[in-house]
Design an enzyme around this catalytic site. Structure first.
Site, mmCIF file in Angstrom:
data_model
loop_
_atom_site.group_PDB
_atom_site.id
_atom_site.type_symbol
_atom_site.label_atom_id
_atom_site.label_comp_id
_atom_site.label_asym_id
_atom_site.label_seq_id
_atom_site.Cartn_x
_atom_site.Cartn_y
_atom_site.Cartn_z
ATOM 1 N N HIS A 1 0.878 -1.044 -0.042
ATOM 2 C CA HIS A 1 0.019 0.047 -0.021
ATOM 3 C C HIS A 1 0.752 1.270 0.069
ATOM 4 O O HIS A 1 1.997 1.185 0.141
ATOM 5 C CB HIS A 1 -0.784 -0.075 1.147
ATOM 6 C CG HIS A 1 -0.216 0.208 2.233
ATOM 7 N ND1 HIS A 1 0.593 -0.913 2.960
ATOM 8 C CD2 HIS A 1 -0.008 1.203 3.108
ATOM 9 C CE1 HIS A 1 1.131 -0.279 4.262
ATOM 10 N NE2 HIS A 1 0.883 0.783 4.310
ATOM 11 N N ASP B 1 1.051 5.006 1.905
ATOM 12 C CA ASP B 1 0.298 5.777 3.000
ATOM 13 C C ASP B 1 -0.477 7.074 2.579
ATOM 14 O O ASP B 1 0.172 7.725 1.567
ATOM 15 C CB ASP B 1 1.327 6.183 4.147
ATOM 16 C CG ASP B 1 1.848 5.096 4.740
ATOM 17 O OD1 ASP B 1 1.292 3.900 4.779
ATOM 18 O OD2 ASP B 1 2.917 4.948 5.584
ATOM 19 N N HIS C 1 4.865 0.256 0.006
ATOM 20 C CA HIS C 1 5.669 -0.857 0.852
ATOM 21 C C HIS C 1 4.739 -1.803 1.144
ATOM 22 O O HIS C 1 3.543 -1.556 1.268
ATOM 23 C CB HIS C 1 6.327 0.184 1.944
ATOM 24 C CG HIS C 1 5.293 1.055 2.590
ATOM 25 N ND1 HIS C 1 4.740 2.075 2.412
ATOM 26 C CD2 HIS C 1 4.610 0.752 3.957
ATOM 27 C CE1 HIS C 1 3.744 2.646 2.902
ATOM 28 N NE2 HIS C 1 3.887 2.076 4.199
ATOM 29 N N ARG D 1 7.901 -8.692 15.331
ATOM 30 C CA ARG D 1 8.462 -7.193 14.964
ATOM 31 C C ARG D 1 7.408 -6.297 15.174
ATOM 32 O O ARG D 1 6.287 -6.393 15.592
ATOM 33 C CB ARG D 1 8.272 -7.185 13.348
ATOM 34 C CG ARG D 1 8.461 -5.772 12.742
ATOM 35 C CD ARG D 1 8.340 -5.695 11.267
ATOM 36 N NE ARG D 1 8.326 -4.419 10.660
ATOM 37 C CZ ARG D 1 9.232 -3.718 10.375
ATOM 38 N NH1 ARG D 1 10.508 -4.039 10.651
ATOM 39 N NH2 ARG D 1 8.987 -2.628 9.915
HETATM 40 C C1 LIG Z 1 -7.592 -0.813 3.692
HETATM 41 C C2 LIG Z 1 -7.536 0.206 4.490
HETATM 42 C C3 LIG Z 1 -6.715 0.376 5.818
HETATM 43 C C4 LIG Z 1 -6.338 1.730 5.810
HETATM 44 C C5 LIG Z 1 -7.623 2.426 5.511
HETATM 45 C C6 LIG Z 1 -7.825 1.598 3.936
HETATM 46 O O1 LIG Z 1 -9.135 1.759 3.424
HETATM 47 C C7 LIG Z 1 -6.812 2.114 2.995
HETATM 48 C C8 LIG Z 1 -5.817 2.991 3.778
HETATM 49 C C9 LIG Z 1 -4.929 2.171 4.932
HETATM 50 C C10 LIG Z 1 -4.068 2.698 5.634
HETATM 51 C C11 LIG Z 1 -2.655 2.462 5.172
HETATM 52 C C12 LIG Z 1 -1.707 3.567 6.248
HETATM 53 C C13 LIG Z 1 -2.096 3.367 7.665
HETATM 54 O O2 LIG Z 1 -1.704 2.222 8.040
HETATM 55 C C14 LIG Z 1 -3.657 3.599 7.624
HETATM 56 C C15 LIG Z 1 -3.755 3.792 9.108
HETATM 57 C C16 LIG Z 1 -4.006 4.954 7.095
HETATM 58 O O3 LIG Z 1 -3.996 5.846 7.216
HETATM 59 O O4 LIG Z 1 -4.319 4.185 5.572
HETATM 60 C C17 LIG Z 1 -4.309 2.495 7.010
HETATM 61 C C18 LIG Z 1 -5.906 2.441 7.210
HETATM 62 C C19 LIG Z 1 -6.510 1.453 8.258
HETATM 63 O O5 LIG Z 1 -5.517 0.646 8.787
HETATM 64 O O6 LIG Z 1 -7.626 1.879 8.837
HETATM 65 O O1 LIG Z 2 4.465 -2.136 10.523
HETATM 66 C C1 LIG Z 2 5.475 -1.500 9.532
HETATM 67 O O2 LIG Z 2 6.511 -1.688 9.731
HETATM 68 C C2 LIG Z 2 4.649 -0.815 8.439
HETATM 69 C C3 LIG Z 2 3.337 -0.902 8.581
HETATM 70 C C4 LIG Z 2 2.780 -0.046 7.751
HETATM 71 O O3 LIG Z 2 3.249 0.319 6.535
HETATM 72 C C5 LIG Z 2 1.419 0.932 8.057
HETATM 73 O O4 LIG Z 2 0.846 0.789 9.214
HETATM 74 O O5 LIG Z 2 0.925 1.731 7.206
HETATM 75 FE FE LIG Z 3 2.182 2.096 5.562
#
Ligand SMILES: C=C1C[C@]23C[C@@]1(O)CC[C@H]2[C@@]12CC[C@H](O)[C@@](C)(C(=O)O1)[C@H]2[C@@H]3C(=O)O
Ligand SMILES: O=C(O)CCC(=O)C(=O)O
Ligand SMILES: [Fe+2]
Length: 341
Positions: A213, A215, A271, A281
């Site tokens: 994904h 961020d 990543h 981890r």
């Molecule tokens: C599948 C998902 C988890 C996420 C929200 C989403 O719909 C798409 C973006 C995902 C993500 C990736 C980065 C971060 O870990 C996170 C907190 C964010 O801001 O976007 C997660 C979201 C999540 O886990 O709720």
């Molecule tokens: O846990 C990690 O090392 C990366 C996780 C990550 O990419 C995320 O939480 O968005």
């Molecule tokens: Fe991430």
């Protein structure tokens, strides 16, 4: 280094359908991840070069006290060592709380358990006390101190980046994160060692801890213990490289918001995390986000008469659309402007 010494407890009764990926042994030439020493005068140039080339870099001499890191790490270890039913008291993870295996609400699954936390320390404290069953004072102190010092480091990086990009205002990026309405979030991820019978599937593919994904935010500031697993995708969009863990440093990811603010010059880095068969981890990630009402548009100084590649949208609109997507989706596609021919 702190490792989870107590046995951890996660849910075992539910069947999840995990993903596996061919852990392509990356490129034929060795890739060196850029290292930025924040105490050196060339930091701003190195940051911009690293964002141009990888959307990712490692930071040393970051100024975050080791005590602040290890205090939160040991509180996190204690939390994840609690019995599953107790951790669940702090769930579900929206907007903050405990999550296990399920990432987001659209069907993504990983070999991970986590705590989602927000800038609102009172809310964090309320969620955590549900799990601890007593006043989670130590955890909350460690958390707010860590979030404060890491945010400061993030703002220093954003100021150097803005300087390196010759923007009109030095704090054009950091002021979004310093804003009291900033929608920054924090996440503690725990990847327990993956049992050998589950780690590889019949095709010899590795189990995914956290699927690929980008961020969504401006930048993300990641610190982990010394366990490997993190991989980044190169600009060719097909080669993955493993990031050697370094518990003394921070890793910085360019997020979707910064991609738009640089009108596509910096690309948000794809990543993922692979499950590890031997060690747990633990990672702590501060996602630097703007206020919900902020219009996300390219910085003026980078435009010089050019057209924006993106439609105008607020961070709220982006988040609403992003949270309806799967982890691996390209969340910016929806906001791309179709170039007039
Ligand atoms: C599948 C998902 C988890 C996420 C929200 C989403 O719909 C798409 C973006 C995902 C993500 C990736 C980065 C971060 O870990 C996170 C907190 C964010 O801001 O976007 C997660 C979201 C999540 O886990 O709720
Ligand atoms: O846990 C990690 O090392 C990366 C996780 C990550 O990419 C995320 O939480 O968005
Ligand atoms: Fe991430």
């Amino acid at each position: 280094m702190v490792v989870l010494s107590k046995p951890t407890s996660t849910s075992t009764s539910v069947q999840y359908s995990y993903s596996y990926i061919r852990n392509c042994k990356t490129t034929t030439f060795p890739i060196i991840i850029p290292v930025v020493d924040l105490s050196k005068p060339d930091a701003k140039t190195l940051i911009v070069n690293a964002c141009d080339e990888f959307g990712f870099f490692k930071v040393i001499n970051h100024g975050v006290p080791m005590d602040s890191i290890s205090n939160l790490e040991s509180e996190a270890v204690n939390f994840f060592s609690l019995p599953f039913h107790q951790k669940q008291q702090a769930g579900p993870p929206n907007p903050s709380g405990y999550g296990n295996k399920k990432i987001g609400v659209n069907g993504d699954v990983g070999w991970v358990e986590y705590l989602h936390l927000t800038n609102d320390q009172n809310y964090n404290s309320m969620r955590l006390s549900l799990a601890f069953g007593h006043n989670p004072h130590k955890f909350c102190c460690a958390l707010s101190e860590y979030m404060c010092t890491v945010r400061k480091m993030g703002c220093e990086i954003l100021d150097l980046m803005a300087e390196g990009l010759n923007t009109e205002q030095k704090n054009v990026l950091s002021k979004l994160v310093m804003d009291k309405e900033s929608d920054s979030v924090f996440r503690l991820n725990h990847y327990p060692p993956c049992p050998p019978e589950m780690g590889l599937n019949n095709n010899g593919e590795d189990m995914v801890g956290f699927g690929e994904h980008t961020d969504p935010q401006i930048i993300s500031l990641l610190r982990s213990n010394n366990t490997s697993g993190l991989q980044i995708c190169l600009k060719d969009n097909k080669s993955w490289i493993s990031v050697p863990p370094d518990h003394n440093s921070f890793f910085v990811n360019v997020g979707d918001c910064l991609q738009v603010m640089t009108n596509g010059r910096f690309k948000s880095v794809k990543h993922r995390v692979l499950a590890n068969g031997l060690k747990s981890r633990l990672s702590m990630i501060y996602f630097c986000g703007p206020p919900l009402g902020k219009k996300i548009t390219p910085l003026h100084s980078l435009m010089k008469g050019k057209q924006s590649l993106y439609k105008e949208f607020t961070w709220f609109e982006y988040k609403k659309s992003a949270y309806a997507t799967r982890l691996a989706d390209n969340r910016l596609r929806h906001f791309e402007r179709i170039a007039a021919s």
